[in-house]
Design a protein around this motif. Structure first.
Motif, short mmCIF file in Angstrom:
data_model
loop_
_atom_site.label_atom_id
_atom_site.label_comp_id
_atom_site.label_asym_id
_atom_site.label_seq_id
_atom_site.Cartn_x
_atom_site.Cartn_y
_atom_site.Cartn_z
N VAL A 169 0.63 -1.53 -0.15
CA VAL A 169 -0.04 -0.52 0.08
C VAL A 169 1.21 1.78 -0.36
O VAL A 169 2.37 1.83 0.81
CB VAL A 169 -0.65 -0.06 0.82
N PRO A 170 0.68 2.06 -0.62
CA PRO A 170 1.23 3.30 -1.06
C PRO A 170 1.76 3.89 0.70
O PRO A 170 0.49 4.01 1.62
CB PRO A 170 0.93 4.35 -1.37
N GLU A 171 2.60 3.98 1.28
CA GLU A 171 2.54 5.37 2.15
C GLU A 171 1.82 6.42 1.63
O GLU A 171 1.78 7.16 1.03
CB GLU A 171 4.09 5.61 2.90
N THR A 254 -0.69 -14.95 7.84
CA THR A 254 0.09 -13.82 7.91
C THR A 254 -0.23 -13.19 6.82
O THR A 254 -0.03 -13.15 5.55
CB THR A 254 1.53 -14.79 8.50
N VAL A 255 0.08 -11.89 6.44
CA VAL A 255 -0.50 -10.91 5.12
C VAL A 255 1.07 -9.87 6.03
O VAL A 255 0.55 -9.45 7.07
CB VAL A 255 -1.58 -9.67 5.59
N ASN A 256 2.13 -9.73 4.44
CA ASN A 256 3.10 -9.22 5.13
C ASN A 256 3.22 -7.66 4.04
O ASN A 256 3.12 -7.74 2.49
CB ASN A 256 4.43 -9.91 4.28
N ILE A 257 3.10 -6.92 4.35
CA ILE A 257 2.48 -5.71 4.11
C ILE A 257 3.39 -4.37 3.92
O ILE A 257 4.44 -4.92 4.41
CB ILE A 257 1.83 -4.80 4.52
N THR A 258 3.61 -4.12 2.55
CA THR A 258 4.98 -3.41 2.64
C THR A 258 4.04 -2.40 2.06
O THR A 258 3.30 -1.87 1.31
CB THR A 258 5.56 -3.80 1.02
N LEU A 259 5.05 -1.30 2.72
CA LEU A 259 4.54 1.06 1.90
C LEU A 259 5.60 0.74 1.12
O LEU A 259 6.56 0.95 1.23
CB LEU A 259 5.06 1.07 3.57
N THR A 260 4.49 0.84 0.19
CA THR A 260 5.55 1.85 -0.93
C THR A 260 6.06 2.94 -1.31
O THR A 260 4.65 3.55 -0.49
CB THR A 260 4.72 1.36 -2.45
N ASP A 261 6.88 3.22 -2.09
CA ASP A 261 7.71 4.83 -1.84
C ASP A 261 6.47 5.03 -2.79
O ASP A 261 5.87 5.73 -4.09
CB ASP A 261 9.37 4.24 -2.87
N VAL A 262 6.18 7.54 -2.08
CA VAL A 262 5.69 7.81 -3.11
C VAL A 262 7.14 8.90 -2.91
O VAL A 262 7.91 9.16 -1.91
CB VAL A 262 4.54 8.63 -2.20
N ASN A 263 6.94 10.70 -3.71
CA ASN A 263 7.64 11.09 -3.73
C ASN A 263 7.07 12.13 -2.50
O ASN A 263 6.89 12.91 -2.65
CB ASN A 263 7.81 11.79 -5.46
#
Length: 775
Positions: A169-171, A254-263
């Motif tokens: 999910v985007p940060e 289990t759900v591994n969630i990564t925060l995707t980068d935004v500028n």
């Protein structure tokens, strides 16, 4: 009493048979039976016949799954109204599992299950029942079909198709942003109770994420989650049946969630001022150093573009962005000079190339820094005043004349003296020289434009204090023409005049060439060296002239050749002239002026050949050879002469000496071959003597190989070349080699046609037979 005990008692109560229920399930159900009297039939007497009602029909039985008792599980009872209880009827069961999974008491009609049944394997079984008379085996009831339906119990927990899910999910996402949906399944019967009703809850991952109980959709629960602070999250989701109530079964994933980068981060220089150094000798394009602005974002959100926006060196330096390292590489744009300027200041800006409008409020997305560049002094080589030099000089200048001067200086502040020299690889003939102190180039040998019009020299300048530090410059010397060559005939002229020529007849057109190249072009004048009574020259004024006769008739018998000196002059200063001599032969021509013969017939005239010579010549022609050297007139190529010399035997001491092969030093230096006379004597090459045990064949092959590869060895093979003069001569061939080509005698009758002076020869050789006999 605990909850666990209550559940166990409840399950036992459900598994025990209850008479009220059994009677309700297995008694006859008239409402479900097909009616026997739905229609009428007429008998033979016209009266209506009524069919009797059946007292036997069952729709379904019910059975709980997962029975754990030790006895067979009771299913139900089949009963017919015809059964009097005396054992006269027999009950028969067929269909799914009959006889194996389900058995029936043939006397009482009681049905039992022989083992534990799992509804998830099979939810219902279809069977057929029939009652027959045991004695007659005739059915007393028609065969009836019924269903045993397996009642579900909550014996399966919810399961997820994946043990671990991966999502992103985007940060900086707003609260409630959907991340991913997880779905669990329950093998229990969803239509019976709450065994398959699943409720989702989050066991781990709060307060960052939440899950919707009914759908399993995971959403963000906190605002402005920053990837730069934390990038990975692990969320544990539970799925529980029985509507989530106590006693329900559950499963987790289990759900591994990564925060995707935004500028959301601008670039930042780690230093406000950056110092760089570069030698002044660095060529254009040299990389001085790099600057780098850090950006907490990743990927394209961290891409930066660098530019020089201000400073006193904007025209001296460039900056380029290196994509793979995201660095700004500063390069030299123009040549540097320590003596001119030693310090430059640049203002460099770094800016994101991909800016998200949603985060403008976090900007600006750029940063600047100051770059100071120091130029370091280097001992530079001398610098010439020009990149190349061109000198022009006339070819007739005196030796030692200065043709030009090259100048160079030391660009360093020390200003070291300069020494000049010529690269002799560019002046192999040493025509020029240079003064080492002042760079003056002068001639050391005469110049000749006709030999070389251009000389391309290379001058080297070196500091006296540092001779290894040198610079080269090309010097082009153009040799200007001086009229120092006289014109000459363009070609060799083979000129003849006919005996029947008339005065004023053109016998030759001549032209001239001159090695000089005057600016106005070539201009030649033709004249005779002295007045000639026989010929004259007429200038055509186009650098050609005509040779004309001045009288009528010429005679070969009187004069066969005339020499005519012609003076050729040019038009340049100083005037150059030369005298060329034309050799003019007198020839016999036909009426059209075509030459027939010039000097060939003169050889047969009395004045040209004595009678004694003719006798010798005729005698040679009468000689006969066994094998002619020239087999035919058509074969005018080289012919091989074979010598059949057998040698002189043992007494011939000069024929061959094998000792010479083994000791080449014994060869006399001036001893010549006897078969030919060489035109040039070459000094024999000394070769090492062969050992005594050397094989003669190997020794000869070695010497043969040496002489084959010796360029100074003349062709001493016995190969004779005879030049055949052709068939067009009036006198034909004068060679005696061809005299024996025919077996018959020669015909000398033509001697009588030569006039009175040859009558004596005609008498001597014209007899034919008598001569033949005496020969």
């Amino acid at each position: 009493m605990t909850v666990r005990q209550v559940l166990i008692l409840l399950l036992l109560w459900m598994w025990l048979p209850h008479p009220c229920c059994t009677e309700m399930l297995f008694r006859r159900t008239p409402d479900l039976r097909p009616k026997s009297f739905v229609g009428r039939e007429l008998g033979s007497n016209g009266k209506a016949l009524h069919r009797q009602k059946r007292g036997w029909m069952w729709n379904q039985f019910f059975l709980l799954e997962e029975y754990t008792g030790s006895d067979y599980q009771y299913v139900g009872k089949l009963h017919s109204d015809q059964d009097k209880g005396d054992g006269s009827l027999k009950y028969i069961l067929s269909g799914d599992g009959a006889g194996t999974l389900f058995i029936i008491d043939e006397k009482t009609g009681d049905i039992h299950a022989t083992r534990r049944i799992d509804r998830e394997e099979k939810a219902f079984y279809t069977l057929r029942a029939q009652a027959i008379n045991r004695r007659t085996l005739r059915p007393v009831e028609p065969e009836s079909e019924f269903v045993i339906k397996i009642h579900d119990i909550n014996d399966n927990e919810p399961t997820f198709p994946e043990e671990i899910y991966t999502a992103s999910v985007p940060e900086m996402s707003v609260v409630g942003t959907s991340v991913v949906q997880v779905t669990a399944t329950d093998a229990d019967d969803p239509s019976y109770g709450n065994s398959a009703r699943i409720i989702y809850s989050i066991l781990q991952g709060q307060p960052y994420f939440s899950v919707e109980p009914e759908t399993g959709i995971i959403r963000t629960a906190l605002p402005n989650m920053n990837r730069e602070n934390r990038e990975q999250y692990q969320v544990v989701i539970q799925a529980k049946d029985m509507g989530g109530q106590m006693g329900g079964l559950s499963g987790t994933t289990t759900v591994n969630i990564t925060l995707t980068d935004v500028n959301d981060n601008p670039p930042r220089f780690p230093q406000n001022t950056i110092h760089l150094r570069i030698p002044e000798s660095s060529p254009v394009g040299t990389a001085i150093g790099s600057v780098k602005a850090t950006d907490a974002d990743t990927g394209k959100n961290a891409e930066v573009e660098y530019r020089i926006i201000d400073g006193d060196g904007t025209d001296m330096f460039d900056i380029m962005t290196q994509k793979d390292t995201q660095e700004g590489i500063i390069t030299v744009r123009k040549p540097l000079d320590y003596e001119t300027r030693r310090l430059y200041t640049l203002k460099v800006e770094a800016e994101n190339t991909h800016v998200d409008p949603r985060f403008y409020y976090l900007g600006p997305f750029k940063d600047t820094t100051i770059v100071k560049i120091s130029v370091e002094d280097v001992d530079e080589p001398p610098v010439f005043s020009r990149s190349s030099y061109l000198f022009e000089v006339h070819e007739d200048i005196e030796l030692g004349t200065i043709i030009g001067t090259v100048m160079a200086r030391d660009p360093d502040s020390a200003s070291s003296p300069i020494r000049f020299s010529l690269d002799r690889h560019t002046d192999l003939d040493r025509i020029f020289n240079i003064h080492s102190g002042n760079g003056s180039i002068y001639t050391s040998k005469p110049l000749d434009r006709e030999i070389s019009q251009w000389h391309n020299l290379s001058v080297i300048a070196a500091e006296i204090n540092n001779p290894k530090d040198t610079t080269r410059v090309p010097v082009f010397v153009r040799i200007l023409d001086v009229n120092d060559n006289a014109p000459q005939f363009a070609v060799f002229y083979d000129t003849f005049v006919c005996e029947n020529a008339r005065a004023g007849q053109l016998i030759q057109t001549i032209s001239a060439v001159d090695k000089d190249d005057p600016l106005g072009g070539q201009k030649f004048f033709f004249s005779l060296a002295a007045v000639n009574p026989n010929f004259t020259v007429q200038d055509n004024e186009d650098n050609t002239a005509r040779i004309l006769t001045r009288r009528n008739g010429f005679s070969r018998h009187e004069i066969s050749t005339y020499l005519l000196p012609v003076v050729i002059s040019d038009n340049d200063y100083p005037i150059q002239s030369s005298t060329g001599t034309l050799t003019i032969r007198v020839c016999a021509c036909d009426s059209r002026g075509n030459m027939q013969s010039c000097n060939a017939e003169a050889l047969l005239l009395p004045a040209g050949l004595s009678t004694g010579a003719l006798i010798i010549f005729t005698s040679l022609k009468r000689q006969r050879k066994k094998e002619p050297l020239i087999l035919s007139k058509e074969d005018i190529r080289d012919n091989i002469v074979s010598y059949n010399d057998e040698g002189g035997g043992e007494e011939d001491t000069q024929a061959f000496d094998i000792g010479t092969l083994r000791n080449p030093a014994a060869i006399e230096d001036k001893k010549l071959r006897r078969d030919i006379i060489p035109e040039t004597l070459f000094v024999p090459r000394r070769t090492p003597s062969a050992p005594d045990n050397t094989d003669v064949r190997d020794f000869i092959n070695q010497r043969l190989k040496e002489h084959d590869t010796d360029p100074s060895a003349p062709p001493y093979d016995s190969l004779a070349t005879y030049a055949y003069e052709g068939n067009d001569s009036i006198a034909e061939s004068l060679s005696s080699l061809e005299s024996g080509t025919t077996e018959g005698d020669q015909n000398y009758d033509y001697l009588r046609e030569w006039g009175p002076r040859f009558n004596k020869l005609a008498e001597m050789y014209g007899g034919g037979e008598s001569d033949k006999d005496t020969s």
